[in-house]
Design a protein around this motif. Structure first.
Motif, PDB file in Angstrom:
ATOM      1  N   ALA A  58       0.866  -1.174   0.000  1.00  9.35           N
ATOM      2  CA  ALA A  58       0.000   0.000   0.000  1.00  9.35           C
ATOM      3  C   ALA A  58       0.895   1.214   0.000  1.00  9.35           C
ATOM      4  CB  ALA A  58      -0.915   0.002   1.218  1.00  9.35           C
ATOM      5  N   ALA A  59       1.090   1.790  -1.164  1.00  5.01           N
ATOM      6  CA  ALA A  59       2.017   2.902  -1.311  1.00  5.01           C
ATOM      7  C   ALA A  59       1.304   4.224  -1.080  1.00  5.01           C
ATOM      8  CB  ALA A  59       2.647   2.887  -2.708  1.00  5.01           C
ATOM      9  N   GLU A  60       1.821   5.049  -0.171  1.00  2.97           N
ATOM     10  CA  GLU A  60       1.221   6.358   0.086  1.00  2.97           C
ATOM     11  C   GLU A  60       1.371   7.238  -1.146  1.00  2.97           C
ATOM     12  OE1 GLU A  60      -0.999   8.694   2.372  1.00  2.97           O
ATOM     13  OE2 GLU A  60       0.053   7.085   3.399  1.00  2.97           O
ATOM     14  N   ARG A  61       0.286   7.886  -1.531  1.00  2.00           N
ATOM     15  CA  ARG A  61       0.327   8.805  -2.665  1.00  2.00           C
ATOM     16  C   ARG A  61       0.356  10.220  -2.142  1.00  2.00           C
ATOM     17  NH1 ARG A  61      -3.204   7.710  -7.662  1.00  2.00           N
ATOM     18  NH2 ARG A  61      -1.263   8.270  -8.645  1.00  2.00           N
ATOM     19  N   TRP A 137      -4.536  -3.382  11.856  1.00  5.53           N
ATOM     20  CA  TRP A 137      -5.153  -4.408  11.044  1.00  5.53           C
ATOM     21  C   TRP A 137      -4.585  -4.360   9.643  1.00  5.53           C
ATOM     22  CZ3 TRP A 137     -10.094  -2.014  13.227  1.00  5.53           C
ATOM     23  CH2 TRP A 137     -10.437  -2.661  14.427  1.00  5.53           C
ATOM     24  N   PRO A 138      -4.784  -5.417   8.861  1.00  5.74           N
ATOM     25  CA  PRO A 138      -4.406  -5.339   7.449  1.00  5.74           C
ATOM     26  C   PRO A 138      -5.170  -4.212   6.757  1.00  5.74           C
ATOM     27  CG  PRO A 138      -4.959  -7.592   8.081  1.00  5.74           C
ATOM     28  CD  PRO A 138      -5.377  -6.711   9.211  1.00  5.74           C
ATOM     29  N   GLU A 139      -4.625  -3.703   5.686  1.00  2.21           N
ATOM     30  CA  GLU A 139      -5.250  -2.602   4.963  1.00  2.21           C
ATOM     31  C   GLU A 139      -5.806  -3.073   3.633  1.00  2.21           C
ATOM     32  OE1 GLU A 139      -2.630   0.627   4.393  1.00  2.21           O
ATOM     33  OE2 GLU A 139      -2.307   0.995   6.526  1.00  2.21           O
ATOM     34  N   LEU A 140      -7.020  -2.669   3.339  1.00  4.30           N
ATOM     35  CA  LEU A 140      -7.510  -2.779   1.974  1.00  4.30           C
ATOM     36  C   LEU A 140      -6.842  -1.700   1.142  1.00  4.30           C
ATOM     37  CD1 LEU A 140     -11.341  -3.359   2.475  1.00  4.30           C
ATOM     38  CD2 LEU A 140      -9.743  -4.933   1.388  1.00  4.30           C
ATOM     39  N   PRO A 141      -6.479  -1.988  -0.092  1.00  2.61           N
ATOM     40  CA  PRO A 141      -5.863  -0.953  -0.936  1.00  2.61           C
ATOM     41  C   PRO A 141      -6.873   0.122  -1.304  1.00  2.61           C
ATOM     42  CG  PRO A 141      -6.267  -2.950  -2.218  1.00  2.61           C
ATOM     43  CD  PRO A 141      -6.589  -3.287  -0.780  1.00  2.61           C
ATOM     44  N   THR A 142      -6.488   1.369  -1.135  1.00  7.42           N
ATOM     45  CA  THR A 142      -7.331   2.507  -1.484  1.00  7.42           C
ATOM     46  C   THR A 142      -6.512   3.453  -2.352  1.00  7.42           C
ATOM     47  OG1 THR A 142      -6.651   3.813   0.420  1.00  7.42           O
ATOM     48  CG2 THR A 142      -8.529   2.329   0.737  1.00  7.42           C
ATOM     49  N   THR A 143      -7.132   4.533  -2.802  1.00 10.36           N
ATOM     50  CA  THR A 143      -6.399   5.458  -3.647  1.00 10.36           C
ATOM     51  C   THR A 143      -5.297   6.164  -2.897  1.00 10.36           C
ATOM     52  OG1 THR A 143      -8.314   5.770  -5.026  1.00 10.36           O
ATOM     53  CG2 THR A 143      -6.635   7.428  -5.186  1.00 10.36           C
ATOM     54  N   ALA A 144      -5.526   6.458  -1.616  1.00 15.23           N
ATOM     55  CA  ALA A 144      -4.463   7.074  -0.837  1.00 15.23           C
ATOM     56  C   ALA A 144      -3.294   6.105  -0.640  1.00 15.23           C
ATOM     57  CB  ALA A 144      -5.004   7.532   0.519  1.00 15.23           C
ATOM     58  N   ARG A 145      -3.619   4.828  -0.502  1.00 16.37           N
ATOM     59  CA  ARG A 145      -2.608   3.783  -0.339  1.00 16.37           C
ATOM     60  C   ARG A 145      -2.982   2.608  -1.228  1.00 16.37           C
ATOM     61  NH1 ARG A 145       0.759   4.266   4.011  1.00 16.37           N
ATOM     62  NH2 ARG A 145       0.994   2.020   4.215  1.00 16.37           N
ATOM     63  N   PRO A 146      -2.805   2.757  -2.545  1.00 12.72           N
ATOM     64  CA  PRO A 146      -3.207   1.687  -3.457  1.00 12.72           C
ATOM     65  C   PRO A 146      -2.202   0.553  -3.462  1.00 12.72           C
ATOM     66  CG  PRO A 146      -2.184   3.457  -4.687  1.00 12.72           C
ATOM     67  CD  PRO A 146      -2.262   3.921  -3.261  1.00 12.72           C
ATOM     68  N   GLY A 147      -2.675  -0.607  -3.839  1.00 12.31           N
ATOM     69  CA  GLY A 147      -1.753  -1.675  -4.177  1.00 12.31           C
ATOM     70  C   GLY A 147      -1.074  -1.348  -5.493  1.00 12.31           C
ATOM     71  N   ILE A 148       0.131  -1.813  -5.646  1.00 18.42           N
ATOM     72  CA  ILE A 148       0.887  -1.567  -6.874  1.00 18.42           C
ATOM     73  C   ILE A 148       1.149  -2.910  -7.543  1.00 18.42           C
ATOM     74  CG2 ILE A 148       2.930  -0.527  -7.902  1.00 18.42           C
ATOM     75  CD1 ILE A 148       1.144   1.462  -6.469  1.00 18.42           C
ATOM     76  N   LEU A 149       0.630  -3.078  -8.746  1.00 19.48           N
ATOM     77  CA  LEU A 149       0.801  -4.313  -9.492  1.00 19.48           C
ATOM     78  C   LEU A 149       2.098  -4.269 -10.293  1.00 19.48           C
ATOM     79  CD1 LEU A 149      -2.942  -4.600 -10.472  1.00 19.48           C
ATOM     80  CD2 LEU A 149      -1.691  -6.158  -8.965  1.00 19.48           C
TER      81      LEU A 149
END
Length: 506
Positions: A58-61, A137-149
């Motif tokens: 989850a990368a901070e944008r 807790w684990p994080e769901l990927p969101t736009t602020a912290r999206p998963g990066i494929l």
């Protein structure tokens, strides 16, 4: 943020809705239902989903002044980059925290937005309650912290736990397909390890809508749509689509111009609905519509879901459409309640706000408020700097390649585009007579699909000229073969993927 009056609002919309230049790039945004492999009717707990995709991080944008808010889940204004990420996902401070117990839903605060409609509220209890009980807790990927494929595409979560892959914009169709296929392979493998799978279906055929993201935006959106019945919750939590993103085009009147491309995409919309209809079921039973996802859209607020008027300049039409749409939500940093007064349009707010901003009177709306409002409008073709096509149901497997290729071909090849427009024109005879006539081809497409004789005939012609264009574009054989296989299985027989689902559940 700049405070705006009515003329400034229209001018701002003109400036950001279409970024003109030679059309070059293509993107795709793929939404997927997520199901348990053993039991597709079983709800997937947010914590389980978050754990399954945790490998993508989850990368901070960083904040971006040109970002707005997301449509269904939040998204960003992306400065005209097609396919990068959906408009306006609202930024969040830590991403979406989810519990490690399946009986608890996700809950984290959206990053502080602008003041509420009537200024800052002295009551912060709602926000404090919203922030209570945070844990690691684990994080769901969101736009602020999206998963990066692997390709750099972003992975985010929709309100009902659907996953969305948002590609980077690509200069070639082949490059976009290759990158997205690889990303999906990685995502599918990660989900399979936890007994989950991606399902390319336009509307969940078995599960009732269940929101797993608890954010002020979604609560306000739910409240807004609940006034019109159950349809909004179905859209937010139970639908998935293929969204093709294409450069708007230049300022000419030719086939590369945004005016021509706007006209062609709207003319082709019912054919794209019909050919790729893939949502005929709800609660395990046929609905009578081949695209029940589009049925959902037809039942929702028409001033934010139907196409704008097409008999004038696209920029002016979009500005009027946006100004006359009701406010869905207004960000308030001091409250978890972002609901807007019923029946208040953006134009109303601008006029009321300009009469004063003292205590008890509406504050002045800003450009940020305007851009956030634009993210809550859902027409089938949405101008976001580029054109975002929103009318295509999610497709099984790698079936998303076909609508991407066909649509890109019709816009990239002038000969194909002109031939398609000629084939599509009869569908729209009499459409200018009334608003109901203007929406009628869309409804027929969603209800009957290519079994409608006029739509089936136009579909065959559009696929034929698009296939010829793909040869002229020298696309890889695998893309051409995917279009050929789809045409043989469905288009030539006046069928669509929904027919397979109906037979499977019969």
């Amino acid at each position: 943020m700049t405070v705006i009056d009515e003329d400034q609002a229209a001018g701002h919309i003109h400036g950001i809705c279409l970024k003109t230049g030679p059309p070059r790039r293509t993107g795709v945004e793929l939404e997927w239902l997520v199901r348990d492999v053993r039991d597709p009717a079983l709800p997937v707990a947010a914590g389980r989903l978050a754990a399954a995709v945790a490998a993508f991080g989850a990368a901070e944008r960083e904040p971006d002044g040109n970002r707005g808010a997301r449509d269904r889940g939040g998204a960003e204004q992306n400065r005209g980059d097609p396919g990068r990420v959906k408009p306006g996902r609202e930024k969040q401070s830590r991403g979406e925290r989810v519990p490690d117990r399946p009986d608890r839903e996700a809950g984290d605060q959206e990053k502080r937005g602008r003041d509420g409609l009537y200024g800052k509220s002295p009551d912060k209890r709602g926000q404090q309650a919203h922030n209570a009980g945070k844990r690691d807790w684990p994080e769901l990927p969101t736009t602020a912290r999206p998963g990066i494929l692997p390709s750099g595409a972003l992975l985010t979560t929709e309100p009902g736990g659907q996953l969305e892959l948002s590609s980077q914009p690509a200069d070639s169709l082949a490059g976009l397909v290759d990158a997205t296929v690889a990303d999906l392979a990685a995502l599918r493998a990660a989900l399979a390890a936890d007994g989950l799978e991606l399902a390319g279906i336009g509307l969940d055929p078995l599960r009732s809508p269940r929101r797993v993201l608890d954010l002020p935006r979604y609560a306000a959106m739910e409240e807004f749509f609940d006034r019109g019945g159950p349809w909004g919750r179905q859209m937010m939590c139970g639908t998935a689509s293929v969204q093709v993103c294409l450069d708007a085009g230049d300022d000419s009147d030719g086939p590369d111009g945004y005016r021509h491309r706007w006209r062609l995409l709207h003319a082709a919309g019912p054919v794209l609905v019909a050919a790729f209809a893939n949502s005929p079921l709800r609660d395990g039973k046929p609905t009578g519509w081949v695209s029940s996802r589009q049925q959902v859209w037809t039942q929702m607020d028409p001033r934010r879901t139907r196409p704008p008027r097409l008999n004038g300049d696209p920029r002016a039409a979009w500005a009027s459409y946006a100004l006359d749409a009701d406010l869905m939500c207004v960000r308030n940093p001091d409250s978890a309640d972002w609901s807007a007064p019923p029946g208040l349009t953006l134009r109303d707010w601008i006029r009321a706000g300009l009469r004063g901003s003292s205590r008890g009177q509406p504050r002045h709306p800003t450009t940020s408020d305007l851009e956030y409002h634009l993210s809550t409008l859902f027409p089938p073709v949405r101008p976001r700097g580029h054109f975002e096509l929103r009318m295509i149901d999610a497709q099984p497997g790698d079936g998303w390649i076909v609508p991407l290729a066909v649509t890109a071909a019709l816009l990239a090849d002038a000969t194909a585009g002109e031939a398609a427009l000629a084939a599509l024109t009869p569908l729209w005879d009499g459409s200018a007579a009334s608003d109901s006539a203007a929406i009628e081809p869309w409804v027929r497409a969603a209800r009957f699909g290519p079994a409608d004789p006029a739509i089936g005939g136009a579909s065959r012609e559009c696929f034929a000229v698009a296939r010829e264009a793909l040869d002229r574009m020298a696309v890889p054989a695998s893309i051409a073969a995917a279009v050929d296989a789809f045409s043989a299985q469905y288009v030539s027989k006046d069928r669509c993927p929904a027919d397979d689902l109906i037979e499977e559940f019969a």
